[in-house]
Structure formats: C-alpha cells, structure tokens
Design a protein around this motif. Structure first.
Motif, PDB file in Angstrom:
ATOM      1  N   VAL A   1       0.854  -1.185   0.000  1.00 21.60           N
ATOM      2  CA  VAL A   1       0.000   0.000   0.000  1.00 21.60           C
ATOM      3  C   VAL A   1       0.889   1.233   0.000  1.00 21.60           C
ATOM      4  O   VAL A   1       1.837   1.322   0.790  1.00 21.60           O
ATOM      5  CB  VAL A   1      -0.941   0.001   1.229  1.00 21.60           C
ATOM      6  CG1 VAL A   1      -1.796   1.272   1.263  1.00 21.60           C
ATOM      7  CG2 VAL A   1      -1.832  -1.236   1.220  1.00 21.60           C
TER       8      VAL A   1
ATOM      9  N   GLU B   1       1.119   5.772  -0.880  1.00 14.59           N
ATOM     10  CA  GLU B   1       0.388   7.042  -0.982  1.00 14.59           C
ATOM     11  C   GLU B   1       0.326   7.514  -2.430  1.00 14.59           C
ATOM     12  O   GLU B   1      -0.675   8.066  -2.855  1.00 14.59           O
ATOM     13  CB  GLU B   1       1.062   8.120  -0.134  1.00 14.59           C
ATOM     14  CG  GLU B   1       0.889   7.912   1.345  1.00 14.59           C
ATOM     15  CD  GLU B   1       1.551   9.003   2.166  1.00 14.59           C
ATOM     16  OE1 GLU B   1       0.850   9.585   3.002  1.00 14.59           O
ATOM     17  OE2 GLU B   1       2.755   9.254   1.979  1.00 14.59           O
TER      18      GLU B   1
ATOM     19  N   ARG C   1      -3.392   2.035  -3.733  1.00 21.14           N
ATOM     20  CA  ARG C   1      -3.616   3.339  -3.093  1.00 21.14           C
ATOM     21  C   ARG C   1      -5.080   3.382  -2.679  1.00 21.14           C
ATOM     22  O   ARG C   1      -5.970   3.409  -3.521  1.00 21.14           O
ATOM     23  CB  ARG C   1      -3.300   4.476  -4.040  1.00 21.14           C
ATOM     24  CG  ARG C   1      -3.453   5.866  -3.394  1.00 21.14           C
ATOM     25  CD  ARG C   1      -3.035   6.970  -4.342  1.00 21.14           C
ATOM     26  NE  ARG C   1      -3.967   7.121  -5.434  1.00 21.14           N
ATOM     27  CZ  ARG C   1      -4.984   7.991  -5.450  1.00 21.14           C
ATOM     28  NH1 ARG C   1      -5.205   8.775  -4.422  1.00 21.14           N
ATOM     29  NH2 ARG C   1      -5.770   8.074  -6.494  1.00 21.14           N
TER      30      ARG C   1
ATOM     31  N   ARG D   1      -9.762   5.167   4.209  1.00 24.64           N
ATOM     32  CA  ARG D   1      -8.421   5.739   4.297  1.00 24.64           C
ATOM     33  C   ARG D   1      -7.512   4.771   5.044  1.00 24.64           C
ATOM     34  O   ARG D   1      -7.971   3.975   5.854  1.00 24.64           O
ATOM     35  CB  ARG D   1      -8.434   7.083   5.038  1.00 24.64           C
ATOM     36  CG  ARG D   1      -9.409   8.112   4.493  1.00 24.64           C
ATOM     37  CD  ARG D   1      -9.133   8.538   3.091  1.00 24.64           C
ATOM     38  NE  ARG D   1      -8.157   9.616   2.995  1.00 24.64           N
ATOM     39  CZ  ARG D   1      -7.539   9.905   1.866  1.00 24.64           C
ATOM     40  NH1 ARG D   1      -7.745   9.223   0.792  1.00 24.64           N
ATOM     41  NH2 ARG D   1      -6.687  10.888   1.811  1.00 24.64           N
ATOM     42  N   THR D   2      -6.209   4.873   4.797  1.00 25.95           N
ATOM     43  CA  THR D   2      -5.256   4.041   5.535  1.00 25.95           C
ATOM     44  C   THR D   2      -5.270   4.441   7.007  1.00 25.95           C
ATOM     45  O   THR D   2      -5.463   5.618   7.336  1.00 25.95           O
ATOM     46  CB  THR D   2      -3.832   4.176   4.971  1.00 25.95           C
ATOM     47  OG1 THR D   2      -3.469   5.548   4.963  1.00 25.95           O
ATOM     48  CG2 THR D   2      -3.733   3.618   3.570  1.00 25.95           C
TER      49      THR D   2
ATOM     50  N   ASP E   1       0.731   3.036   9.482  1.00 27.62           N
ATOM     51  CA  ASP E   1       1.873   3.224   8.592  1.00 27.62           C
ATOM     52  C   ASP E   1       3.061   2.453   9.168  1.00 27.62           C
ATOM     53  O   ASP E   1       3.597   2.821  10.203  1.00 27.62           O
ATOM     54  CB  ASP E   1       2.197   4.713   8.486  1.00 27.62           C
ATOM     55  CG  ASP E   1       3.241   5.014   7.423  1.00 27.62           C
ATOM     56  OD1 ASP E   1       3.938   4.088   6.971  1.00 27.62           O
ATOM     57  OD2 ASP E   1       3.370   6.191   7.059  1.00 27.62           O
TER      58      ASP E   1
END
Length: 152
Positions: free
Chosen positions: A15, A17, A73, A78-79, A82
């Motif tokens: 994944v 950005e 992406r 939303r993610t 991280d």
C-alpha cells in the motif's frame, strides 16, 4: 476431497500514498507496469473485510514474467496505520527482495529517486553482494547481485 496443492505465488501487495511515484521507482528497478485500474465496491470489501472500498491498483511484473507486485492506493477507507519505516526486525511483512545484475549502477539510479542504503552494501561469501534500501515513501527493499553463478 482432493488435497489442494500450491501452484504459484501470484503477487506481493504494498500500500502506497502515490502510485505514480511507486510505479516510477519500481520501474527503475526493472519491473514493468502490467496494468492499472480501480477496484471498487462492496464485493471487494467482502474479500478484504474493509466494507465498501475504493482502491486504485497498479500491477508490476518482473522481466521473467513469474513474479508480480501489486501496488495499492486506498481512497476509501483511508489508511489507518503506517509501517513503512519499521526496522527489519519488526513483526509482519516488511520488505521485498530483488536479484539484479549490477547493484552499484542500480543504486546510483535509485538515489535519484531518493533511495538510501539502510546499512551497508555487503559481500556475502563472494556469492552475493546485497543491501537493504529505503526507497520511495520509505519502503524497505532488498537488492542482491549474484557474484558466483555456480551458487544458484
């Protein structure tokens, strides 16, 4: 019932950005863009467990055609975490390794994409020259150049 047998590893997913930056970076390593598309809807969320989702993906393939890297992406949801800059001894999937034919030359090209060697470039028993780099978005990538062809 017939026992299932492994046929092949289909792909590894990462994944990101920015798909454009990731595609550019992995293209520099030598992967080719096989396709790019949107995966959307409730059906996809049933597979991932994320519910209704919208994800742009790019499938990259190695020159031999046997291995693929799926870059994703997420637009929705939303993610939420991280892990890109976690050290290599963290739990989970953290790096992908590629065998290349001229490590020093590739490192100089990848530096133009912001890649940095994590530790050192090391000669392992005159069989491999290898290193880890932090590439685009801090992704951890292993690179290995085979020095002794008889070791394969």
């Amino acid at each position: 019932m017939k026992k299932s047998t492994l046929i092949e590893m289909n792909n590894v997913g990462i994944v990101v950005e920015s798909l454009d930056n990731a595609i550019s970076f992995f293209s520099e390593i030598g992967l080719k863009l096989e396709g790019r598309t949107m995966v959307e809807g409730e059906w996809a969320g049933r597979v991932t467990g994320l519910g209704n989702q919208s994800v742009e993906i790019a499938m990259m393939v190695t020159p031999d055609g046997h291995s693929r890297l799926e870059l994703s992406r997420f637009l929705t949801p939303r993610t939420i975490a991280d892990h890109r800059t976690a050290p290599v001894n963290s739990l989970g999937y953290l790096r992908i390794m590629f065998r290349v034919d001229n490590l020093d030359e590739l490192l100089s090209r990848l530096a133009k994409h912001g890649a940095e060697v994590v530790g050192e470039v090391v000669n392992y028993e005159n069989i491999y020259k290898l290193c880890y780099i932090r590439g685009t978005e801090g992704l951890l990538v292993g690179l290995a150049e085979q020095l002794d062809p008889s070791s394969q």
